[in-house]
Design a protein around this motif. Sequence first.
Motif, short mmCIF file in Angstrom:
data_model
loop_
_atom_site.label_atom_id
_atom_site.label_comp_id
_atom_site.label_asym_id
_atom_site.label_seq_id
_atom_site.Cartn_x
_atom_site.Cartn_y
_atom_site.Cartn_z
N ALA A 105 0.60 -4.90 3.64
CA ALA A 105 1.31 -3.66 3.32
C ALA A 105 0.52 -2.85 2.29
N ARG A 130 5.37 -4.37 -0.59
CA ARG A 130 6.46 -5.14 -0.01
C ARG A 130 6.45 -6.50 -0.67
N SER A 139 8.54 1.70 -4.04
CA SER A 139 7.95 0.83 -3.01
C SER A 139 6.56 1.30 -2.60
N HIS A 140 6.00 2.28 -3.30
CA HIS A 140 4.69 2.78 -2.89
C HIS A 140 3.61 2.47 -3.93
N LYS A 160 15.77 4.64 -3.33
CA LYS A 160 14.70 4.12 -4.19
C LYS A 160 14.49 5.10 -5.32
N HIS A 215 1.05 10.24 -5.90
CA HIS A 215 0.29 10.14 -4.66
C HIS A 215 -1.14 10.62 -4.90
N HIS A 234 -1.80 -0.27 3.40
CA HIS A 234 -1.20 1.00 3.82
C HIS A 234 -0.56 1.72 2.64
N ASP A 235 -0.92 1.30 1.42
CA ASP A 235 -0.35 1.89 0.20
C ASP A 235 1.15 1.66 0.10
N ARG A 236 1.61 0.54 0.66
CA ARG A 236 3.02 0.18 0.53
C ARG A 236 3.12 -1.08 -0.30
N ASP A 266 4.14 0.48 10.47
CA ASP A 266 3.18 0.65 9.39
C ASP A 266 2.91 -0.66 8.67
N PHE A 267 3.93 -1.52 8.63
CA PHE A 267 3.77 -2.77 7.89
C PHE A 267 2.90 -3.75 8.65
N ASN A 306 12.78 9.11 -0.63
CA ASN A 306 13.10 8.04 -1.58
C ASN A 306 14.56 8.10 -2.01
#
Length: 1537
Positions: free
Chosen positions: A1305, A1312, A1350-1351, A928, A1340, A1308-1310, A289-290, A923
């Motif tokens: 990232a 990092r 992390s999101h 997290k 979300h 992708h809604d991440r 995904d990253f 999570n």
Amino acid sequence: MAERGCPLEAVPLPAEVRESLAELELELSEGDITQKGYEKKKAKLLARCVPLIQGVDPSLQVENRILGPAEASAPAPKQPKPRPSNARDERFRSDVHTEAVQAALAKYKERKMPMPSKRRSVLTHASVEAYTPPDTSSASEDEGSLQRPGRLASAPLQSRPSVEPWPEPAIQGSSTSSSASSTSSHPGGQPAATPSAAAALAGPAALARVDLHSAPPDVTTGLVQHQHAYCERPQMTSVRGVPRGCRGSVLETAGGVPVNSRVSSKIQQLLNTLKRPKRPPLKEFFVDDFEELLEVQQPDPNQPKPEGSQMAVLRGEPLAESSWPPSLLAALQQWGTAQPKAPCLTALDTAGKAVYTLTYGKLWSRSLKLAYTLLNKLTNKNEPLLKPGDRVALVFPNSDPVMFMVAFYGCLLAELVPVPIEVPLTRKDAGSQQVGFLLGSCGISLALTTDACQKGLPKAQTGEVVTFKGWPPLTWLVIDGKHLTKPPKDWHPALQDAGPRTAYIEYKTSKEGSTVGVAVSHASLLAQCQSLTQACGYSEAETLTNVLDFKRDAGLWHGVLTSILNRIHVVSIPYALMKANPLSWIQKVCVYKAQAALVKSRDMHWSLLAQRGQRDVSLSSLRLLIVADGANPWSISSCDAFLNVFQARGLRPEVICPCASSPEALTVAIRRPPDLGGPPPRRAVLSMSGLSHGVIRMDAEEKLSVLTVQDVGQVMPGANVCVVKVEGTPHLCKTDEVGEICVDSSATATAYYGLLGITKNVFEDDLVFVVGKLDGLMVVGFRRHNADDVVATALAVEPMKFVYRGRIAVFSVTVLHDDRIVLVAEQRPDASEEDSFQWMSRVLQAIDSIHQVGVYCLALVPANTLPKAPLGGIHVSETKQRFLEGMLHPCNVLMCPHTCVTNLPKPRQKQPEVGPASMIVGNLVAGKRIAQASGRELSHLEDSDQARKFLFLPDVLQWRAHTTPEHPLFLLLNAKGTVTSTATCVQLHKKAERVAAALMEKARLSAGAHVALVYPPGVDLIAAFYGCLYCGCVPVTVRPPHPQNLATTLPTVKMIVEVSKSACVLTTQAIMRLLRSKEAAATVDARTWPTILDTDDIPKKKVASIFRPPSPDVLAYLDFSVSTTGILAGVKMSHAATSALCRSIKLQCELYPSRQIAICLDPYCGLGFALWCLCSVYSGHQSVLVPPPELETNVSLWLWAVSQYKARVTFCSYSVMEMCARGLGAQTAALRMKGVNLSCVRTCMVVAEERPRIALTQSFSKLFRDLGLPARAVSTTFGCRVNVAICLQGTAGPDPTTVYVDMRALRHDRVRLVERGSPHSLPLTESGKILPGVKVIIAHTETRGPLGDSHLGEIWVSSPHNATGYYTVYGEEGLHADHFSARLSFGDTQTVWARTGFLGFLRRTELTDASGERHDALYVVGSLDETLELRGMRYHPIDIETSVIRAHRSIAECAVFTWTNLLVVVVELDGLEQDALDLVALVTNVVLEEHHLVVGVVVIVDPGVIPINSRGEKQRMHLRDGFLADQLDPIYVAYNM
């Protein structure tokens, strides 16, 4: 051609076709059929083998080439195929390429391409010269096609696809500028206007084309129902509204009038051209995904592979052991003393007259004089300036071979190393910097030149020759006779034998443009002269005419070196004479009865064009016509055509001798005349597709894409030649494999001077066919394409009409890890836009069809603007450099990134949605924490009684007026910095009472009525606001219309008044007059306004009782503002929320009555309104009000006020900060002189509803550091419609933190985190501290579940000062109810949250806040409404815009939006309109490289076109509407194919 007696390899035609042809010929010979009928039937028959388009004139051959140095080759076929008796072979004709192109284009007839649109002023591009004679500056490395005598090359009309650039304008069905046939696409995809409705409006024209105009269904929105909210529109009077979360393609304006369809129909055409994508099937691979993995192209398993045996080394015949002199200088001495009267060199002037003949005696004596002068007469501080082995530059014009020859041999006699270079004409010649690098690396300090040339060089003011760009300092020595010293009788130069010492250095320019020196030793020099003498059969006292450049390459080897060995008389023809009279070389051959001539195929082509009227020339004396660029595959057509015409004038076919050479190997191979024992010439037909895979296939099945090449004779005497693989370790190739030719011989060059690393790789390591130069090789995907072949294909598309032959450059640029082909041509001044565009689109199709490769960019530039090589021809590397730097200034551009960029990462597939519960568990497992944070608790912070007492702001004002009547609350400054009005507590209270009385008595309003306040920023606005509260009315602040721009701004005022249902308008006398003026009446009918009251002269009256709201939840005021997506939304603020807001700000910023703060904000909505009107009354501090419009006349006003009033806290907007940074950046010293000192500032906060603009805040901090602004003072705030103040830095608490996140990232809604400076890193800074009483959580966007740290998710907020809801015109709050009363779908489902509509993330930092807890930082990434969903990922416009602005210095501003899944980039050009088109390729490149997105449309506009709201935010949706309605007046619109 076969009839001419050239031995050919024919392609056997099928037997039945041959029979039918024979019958046809019989019919023709017996007169049963006309010539025309014969041609027609024959074409029909042959169409099965060679698809030939009827009517294409066979003389349309356009195989012209641009050639680079160093070559790749194909070894010879071992057994030639037997030639069938019927030698009428279509395939070997030189013009087969044209037919191939025409046939390829026939396939494409139907495809429409949207034509770029250009503003008329840009069309009148003044070219450098009005008109250039045909081909005069055609390439030096270039021959052209032939136009046979008596026939003009012209393309038939029917072979041109009918591209209609514009849809016919429909009949106007409305008073607006929009054409009525456009249909608006509703999200369901149904055209809004049915064809019958459109036809009723627009008549038959629209009916015929309605399908073309209808906007494609907008795939960017998932909306099912429509809602008409309202929006402010700077460009238009009408309004369109789209609810939040929908980027709908609503094309209709409010009046139901469709927008202009010209733009949208073009986009439809563009989409149609993209419907058949060229992507190879994607290989399945694991995608993390990253990481967005670039598609790795797999080699095609079916591609042809070499099958032959390993090649043997070709060995040339041994060098004859004749009585050669021991060195070239010995030969010169021998002829100079024994035959002093023998002519050595004749120089001609531009009229073709012989101006001087140098004899061997003169050459010897003058070279001796020069050698003596160089060694003995030049001193530097009594040391000789030069010692043997030093390098000396030779700078001589092409018209002076005599002085060049004297200088060259003078240097050799003095044991110096001559380095011939071109004469520099200007300080910035094409490639002059690289020549400077060569001179520097050779350690050259002396340049030899002639008197005339030295006078023509550009001079500095001192009279010295200027130092050219990148050149070392040089001493210039003029070597005309009078400047030289005669040597004494006893002085003799040391004539050593030919050894390994360097004799001379020849320069070579590589594909990238770097210039290197190729060193040739004395031994190689002699060996080269000997092998050329043997191969060409030179004998003593022959005459040679030389058209080539005598400073390098074959012109130097034959005309200056080998000629001396054989006492040859050289007649040198300057380039200028060839331009004036292309037949001059043939006339000189005739006059001097020359036995040999040295030309390029270009010279043959030119003389063909000019030979019509000449009757008396004869070429019978020639035994050798050396074609120096015979290795160029397209020289064959010139050779054939030349022979065809001049065979009648005595030219024998065997005389033509093509040769192949390179600067490193010198002459590689040359065809021998048959009398010297050479075999008959041969040619081969190779499959172009095979060549692109590096293999040789003699007879391709596809009859179109073939390349005919002629042999370049045998290997040189005494040399061994092999062909090795181009890539990897140099293994010998197989017999049917294309590779690089390697020569082992005593006659090659020895090194690149001073470049040991490259030297090691290049120099120590029966017929020859050459298929192209390595420097012209472009590797696209896994296939190799020769630049020269691409040029030929381009020229085969209706040549000569639109572009100049020989002025085409083809090169490759690396974009996204692969070579992309770029073609640049000079356009003729008389070619029309439509014709040029059509030519370009056909070139693309032809290259695509014949080479199976996409062209990335095709650019046409005005005539005479491409950088020229010294002797004509295009300087390709310099052209490429200009293209990459955006300095090419094209007048037409066509980009095709969609077809050629096939290695983009896979579009992201949305995973089946993971539920919110699984998210939380995931999570927890990953350790997290759930992303939530809150400001300080309110209950601990202050006495609840006081808070209860001050629940209503009117009560606070009365209390202050009673307890501290003379305490000043407000100071208003004008542009001069003088205080124009002030308000103490009691003054404000009394003004408010007067307003309340007027509202109750004059306007007869009752409590709860809405009142619009239309005031300029000032104290009157504040008094009117409290006046409304005093009588229970609900105030709505509205920005007044701009007197100079009523048509755009007045409708917005009217709309807010209507939408807010205001019963009365309060304003000043000046604005009242404006609202009722004639100018305003043109836009808004004056009778439609509600009651208008001016508050300038209202009587002093008290109200009987001040209204007290029955409960804290009663509406206090309405806050209207236009979002960046163009939606006008009013939010309701209750009295409780208003007081809570003031309380939070008071606590965060530590505001007390003794404080002074400076505010430079618009007072109409959001936090700006709260700070301007509410906070001072609540907290009692003094506010210094600086209206932002005043900064337009005095930029330093705000900073001066901050310094003057020693404000600890100040607020501004991004637009104010930008004005200061731009306008005052260079004036900090002057400000310091005026006493501006910013050291008092504790915190300077930017009020915004967007991602913090780090670059701007940092540059502001740096610029005003000199004025004492503390480094940590500048910070940002964050608010939005649902809550105007979520974060404020405040005075206490840790400094704002900055983190770097991976931009890939984020898509992708991440989130990092990466290190600063790592690739794809994006700096984000915290938006200030969360206010007391505010809670924030990240949820979300779809499942509404809580997210981990992390999101990236939507920021939800809960606080006592949230707004209570939207106030909209239809009362459809239901649609947006969830914005104010959202609940999480999992976890804490009780708390009621408001959705901000912004994406962001939380991160716990190492810092501690006031309560000792670890500090949670909130990072805002961007508005959810503005994000672009492309390729399954989420992009933020600002990131793409930042990349684009960096692409070129002329880009002032940029905005992006999507339209039907195409990315549209609008850039403001801060430069000349002529430079606009440079930006198209740069913008496309940067977005591909950094974001892996293909730009669909590039729109170039004037500065200031991108609409910006009062907060300095871009209104991208307005821009989109303006673009689609064709209201932007763009300079250029490029539709990328």
